[in-house]
Scaffold this active site. Structure first.
Site, PDB file in Angstrom:
ATOM      1  CG  HIS A   1       6.041  -0.831  11.066  1.00 38.62           C
ATOM      2  ND1 HIS A   1       6.175  -0.784  11.870  1.00 38.62           N
ATOM      3  CD2 HIS A   1       5.773   0.682  10.259  1.00 38.62           C
ATOM      4  CE1 HIS A   1       5.933  -0.487  12.909  1.00 38.62           C
ATOM      5  NE2 HIS A   1       5.457   1.220  12.068  1.00 38.62           N
TER       6      HIS A   1
ATOM      7  CG  ASP B   1      -0.087  -0.005   2.410  1.00 39.47           C
ATOM      8  OD1 ASP B   1       0.848  -0.453   2.457  1.00 39.47           O
ATOM      9  OD2 ASP B   1      -0.780   0.334   3.061  1.00 39.47           O
TER      10      ASP B   1
END
Ligand code: RIB
Ligand code: CA
Length: 312
Positions: free
Chosen positions: A244, A9
């Site tokens: 992340h 995303d």
């Protein structure tokens, strides 16, 4: 060679992951599938094209994917990643064209044509993969491995007490995917929230990056400003941010920098506070859930250095 299909995303940390993967000599990004999350699936696909342009990455298939979870409506993380997903940095229009296939169909086409060849790396909601599974239950056997950024085992969550955004953003999809029989490795908040990229790292990068990477580094420095601010307000981090999505890529090519434990695992799909929580069962005679490889420790500094080195 690690041939990867990356499903993401494309937000700020996804873009660092894509740049790292694109620069690594032992990775071939074979395709990128977008999904909603940090921004819409369309915006994520556009961002992907622009990010790959920054390092002149070859023309690869980039597809637009699902724009809402299996159940309910989508929400985007503009407060974290800006209105355009990449920290509101305006990058030049790309001349690349989107694949005529959806993310689901592109993924299926590629793995059917080359069974066992690709590692699937997901850096966002697992919606595309869950829908691909509905069309092709053999998907877990058609990919080499699934490595995903998402969830948390012991660390506090980032969208709920023990819920992380990628899993919490579509708990049903994650539950379907993680019970489908993939050889799956989880890279979650236990290691990503505790691995930090600092302002000193960025200063070092600006000074030491090679010429072909200057545009990418300038983009990162700009995009990360708001991300640092958000992480300061949300988690009290000072002059640094968590790493992340790039960490999932590091674990793909340098697994020796982490420690994996395999536990029976299950994704909760219900509950005001628990939908999207990953549970592991450590009892000797516990639930007979499918085993999940959880990365619970990493060498934080070496992981960050591994990422930075690729730009130099
Ligand atoms: O919780 C962090 C994850 O959520 C990252 O993948 C970030 O890009 C967002 O998708
Ligand atoms: Ca992501």
């Amino acid at each position: 060679m690690n041939r990867l299909i990356i499903d993401c995303d494309t937000g700020i940390d996804d873009s660092l992951a894509l740049l790292f993967a694109g620069l690594r000599k032992d990775i071939e990004i074979s395709a990128v599938c977008s999904v909603f999350g940090n921004c819409s699936a369309h915006q994520a696909a556009i961002n992907t094209m622009k990010i790959l342009d920054l390092i002149d990455y070859p023309d690869i298939p980039i597809a637009e994917g699902e724009n809402k979870p299996l159940v309910g409506e989508a929400s985007y993380a503009a407060n974290v990643h800006g209105n355009n997903g990449i920290g509101d940095v305006e990058l030049p229009e790309s001349r690349r064209e989107l694949s005529p296939l959806s993310s689901v169909d592109l993924l299926l086409k590629m793995v059917r044509e080359n069974p066992g060849e690709y590692t699937l790396v997901t850096l966002g909601r697992m919606t595309n993969v869950a829908l691909a599974l509905e069309k092709e239950p053999e998907l877990p056997r058609l990919v080499r491995k699934l490595i995903f950024m998402g969830g948390t085992i012991y660390h506090e969550g980032n969208v709920g007490p023990f819920v992380e955004a990628n899993i919490g953003g579509d708990p049903l999809a994650a539950s379907k995917v993680l019970s489908a029989g993939f050889d799956a490795i989880q890279v979650g908040l236990d290691v990503t929230q505790t691995t930090h990229l600092t302002t000193d790292d960025l200063r070092w990068l600006k000074k030491n990056c090679r010429r072909e990477c200057e545009a990418a580094v300038d983009y990162l420095i700009e995009a990360l400003k708001g991300y640092f601010r958000f992480n300061h307000e949300a988690s009290g981090m000072v002059d640094c941010c968590p790493v992340h999505d790039p960490l999932a890529l590091v674990m793909t090519v340098a697994p020796e920098l982490g420690e994996v434990e395999y536990w029976p695992a299950h994704v909760e799909t219900e509950g005001r506070y628990t939908a999207g929580q990953i549970l592991i069962d450590k009892r000797l005679h516990g639930e007979n859930w499918p085993k999940l490889g959880c990365v619970l420790k990493v060498d934080h500094r070496k992981c960050v250095e591994t990422i930075l080195r690729e730009f130099c």
